[in-house]
Enzyme design. Structure first.
Site: not given
Ligand code: COA
Length: 260
Positions: A66, A111, A114, A134
């Site tokens: 999400a 999400g 999911e 989450e």
């Molecule tokens: N919601 C909103 N934005 C997200 C996102 C999410 N779930 N997951 C990644 N992004 C965005 C980042 O904020 C970043 O945006 P920016 O360039 O404007 O700062 C872009 O996507 C790239 O992500 P980044 O974190 O820089 O990539 P990474 O390779 O370093 O890490 C992940 C990848 C997947 C490990 C990391 O993005 C992450 O932990 N995301 C969230 C996962 C999560 O908690 N999901 C459950 C949500 S309820």
């Protein structure tokens, strides 16, 4: 229909729906959830579509969850509505009479996991990472993850993934029954297309019967589930495709299913 966050296209009877926010790792904001709902409705209603492939744009992620920027601003009442929009979308995918394949080339988190679990088959690249992180945000899965993960992989795995929030690799995902197939990243499209083509050539009433019986039966007692199976089986026997399939076998030739 024009979509802001989706790409939609057809290859024969296969509809491909691609979430197209690669700069945000295809995170699911409300707009994207609503567009997905519309795109899946359209695919279900289009008689020319037999199979749906769901993908995320870019190399890195199917869907990284999400949209956390949107999540951060939700009031409890808005959060209820957001959860229900996601749950309704994903239940609609799961209850689709047409098979839905998730193409998972990278992260399927929160999400995204999911969403993938609501699809009928999950084909992943070996570098894919799956998880329900989450807990690290102080929330729980809200789009059906606590329930589908438990039903697909069992209570112990669901508790581990949701309580610890640590992503798992594709090999573990396959061992837990969460992934249908795992292939090298450069073989992913060929594998997905092959499975989609196989399903597109199959008898659609039989496919729908399998999807209904397996999905509805999982939540029923044995007797009503078996009765449902009997009725779905009998319905198949009213189709031209059943006559074609059985005759083709008896005549030692390959069946050609018309969809009738
Ligand atoms: N919601 C909103 N934005 C997200 C996102 C999410 N779930 N997951 C990644 N992004 C965005 C980042 O904020 C970043 O945006 P920016 O360039 O404007 O700062 C872009 O996507 C790239 O992500 P980044 O974190 O820089 O990539 P990474 O390779 O370093 O890490 C992940 C990848 C997947 C490990 C990391 O993005 C992450 O932990 N995301 C969230 C996962 C999560 O908690 N999901 C459950 C949500 S309820």
């Amino acid at each position: 229909m024009d979509y802001q966050n989706l790409l939609v296209g057809d290859r024969g009877a296969v509809r491909q729906i691609t979430i197209n926010r690669p700069d945000k790792l295809n995170a699911l904001n409300l707009q994207t959830l609503q567009e997905l709902d519309a795109a899946f409705r359209a695919a279900r209603e289009d008689a020319a579509v037999r199979v749906i492939v769901l993908a995320g744009a870019g190399e890195k992620a199917f869907v990284a969850g999400a949209d956390i920027a949107e999540l951060a601003t939700l009031s409890p009442v808005q959060a209820q509505a957001f959860s229900r929009v996601g749950q309704n979308l994903m239940r609609g995918i799961e209850r689709s009479a047409k098979p839905v394949i998730a193409r998972i080339q990278g992260f399927a988190l929160g999400g995204g996991m999911e969403l993938a679990m609501s699809c009928h088959l999950r084909i992943a690249a070996d570098r894919a990472r799956l998880g329900q992180p989450e807990i690290n945000l102080g929330v729980i899965p809200g789009f059906g993850g606590t329930q589908r993960l438990t039903r697909l992989a069992g209570r112990a795995a669901a508790l581990e993934l949701c309580l610890l929030g640590t992503p798992i690799d594709a090999a573990r995902g396959q061992a837990l029954g969460l992934l249908t197939r795992v292939v090298a990243a450069d073989e992913l499209d060929e594998e997905v297309q092959g499975i989609a083509d196989q399903l597109a050539a199959a008898a659609p009433v039989a496919l729908a019967g399998i999807l209904d019986a397996v999905t509805l039966g999982a939540d029923c007692a044995m007797d009503p589930a078996l009765e449902f199976e009997t009725q779905a089986f009998a319905l198949c026997c009213s189709t031209a495709d059943m006559r074609e399939g059985t005759q083709a076998f008896l005549q030692k030739r390959k069946a050609v299913f018309s969809g009738g």
